[in-house]
Write a protein that holds these residues in place. Structure first.
Motif, mmCIF file in Angstrom:
data_model
loop_
_atom_site.group_PDB
_atom_site.id
_atom_site.type_symbol
_atom_site.label_atom_id
_atom_site.label_comp_id
_atom_site.label_asym_id
_atom_site.label_seq_id
_atom_site.Cartn_x
_atom_site.Cartn_y
_atom_site.Cartn_z
ATOM 1 N N GLU A 155 0.836 -1.194 0.000
ATOM 2 C CA GLU A 155 0.000 0.000 0.000
ATOM 3 C C GLU A 155 0.868 1.240 0.000
ATOM 4 O O GLU A 155 1.901 1.297 0.660
ATOM 5 N N THR A 172 0.628 5.819 -0.748
ATOM 6 C CA THR A 172 -0.170 7.029 -0.977
ATOM 7 C C THR A 172 0.766 8.092 -1.524
ATOM 8 O O THR A 172 1.974 7.870 -1.623
ATOM 9 N N CYS A 227 2.707 1.093 -10.296
ATOM 10 C CA CYS A 227 1.644 1.064 -9.290
ATOM 11 C C CYS A 227 0.447 0.308 -9.854
ATOM 12 O O CYS A 227 0.411 -0.036 -11.037
ATOM 13 N N LYS A 231 -7.803 -4.537 -10.536
ATOM 14 C CA LYS A 231 -6.562 -3.833 -10.200
ATOM 15 C C LYS A 231 -5.782 -3.588 -11.484
ATOM 16 O O LYS A 231 -5.282 -4.524 -12.104
ATOM 17 N N ASP A 257 -5.005 6.508 -3.476
ATOM 18 C CA ASP A 257 -4.696 5.278 -2.744
ATOM 19 C C ASP A 257 -4.394 4.183 -3.756
ATOM 20 O O ASP A 257 -5.207 3.913 -4.645
ATOM 21 N N TYR A 258 -3.245 3.566 -3.597
ATOM 22 C CA TYR A 258 -2.806 2.575 -4.571
ATOM 23 C C TYR A 258 -1.757 1.675 -3.941
ATOM 24 O O TYR A 258 -1.382 1.847 -2.785
ATOM 25 N N GLU A 259 -1.284 0.726 -4.727
ATOM 26 C CA GLU A 259 -0.214 -0.171 -4.302
ATOM 27 C C GLU A 259 0.958 -0.019 -5.254
ATOM 28 O O GLU A 259 0.778 0.289 -6.429
#
Length: 196
Positions: free
Chosen positions: A33, A35, A63, A71, A103-105
């Motif tokens: 995770e 940001t 990302c 996703k 918000d992402y990975e």
């Protein structure tokens, strides 16, 4: 070695200790995770693009962000995950838009991963090369990268954006679709991400 036993008596006998390791092997790559203010220091650099802001290349971290339950891979630019959003209808790309996610990975890896051109020599049952990395296994969402260069119209900072850009492989079209300049661009000349 001196040992105190349960009876609180001292002994100089040697003892054997068996260490049991219940930990499972950590994955060689993972999505963490992130940001805008929290990008992992070991984030995978997917590409670089030239920007006049710094008169040089800006690193683009790989990302993924969720859109419509899927996703989707993209690139981190100015702390946001830029991902391609589109529909495919009658063999054409419809409603192309570059979406920005707060918000992402981010992909991090402890093993070698590299970009490779697709080849029919080493395919698995899904028609993909062995070790192909995906941003969403449920949908076989393949991560691709392509080179692109064009002036951004009406840009405040006049970024050229030239360089390599990560995106999503759209298998029905045989194209790498990537976010760029507020829309989605495509290329049939691309690489895919492979774990060694």
């Amino acid at each position: 070695m001196k040992v105190i036993d349960r009876r609180n008596t001292e002994s100089t006998e040697s003892i054997g200790v068996k260490v049991i390791d219940n930990s499972q092997e950590a994955p060689s790559y993972q999505w963490l995770e992130a940001t805008a203010s929290n990008v992992p220091s070991n984030a995978f650099v997917a590409a670089e693009e030239f920007t006049s802001e710094i008169e040089g290349n800006r690193l683009l971290f790989l990302c993924r962000a969720e859109i419509s339950g899927r996703k989707v891979p993209g690139k981190v630019v100015k702390g946001l995950c830029n991902i391609p959003s589109y529909k495919v209808e009658d063999g054409e790309i419809k409603e192309p838009e570059e979406k920005l996610a707060r918000d992402y990975e981010i992909l991090v890896s402890e093993r070698e991963i590299s970009w490779e051109r697709p080849s029919s020599n080493s395919e698995n049952v899904n028609g993909l090369p062995e070790g192909t990395l995906m941003s969403d296994d449920r949908f076989l969402t393949v991560i691709c990268r392509t080179n692109y260069s064009q002036e951004v119209p009406d840009s405040k900072d006049q970024e050229t954006g030239s360089g390599d850009h990560p995106g999503i492989l759209e298998p029905s079209l045989g194209l790498c679709l990537f976010p760029w300049g507020g829309t989605v661009k495509s290329s049939s000349n691309y690489e895919i991400l492979i774990a060694k």
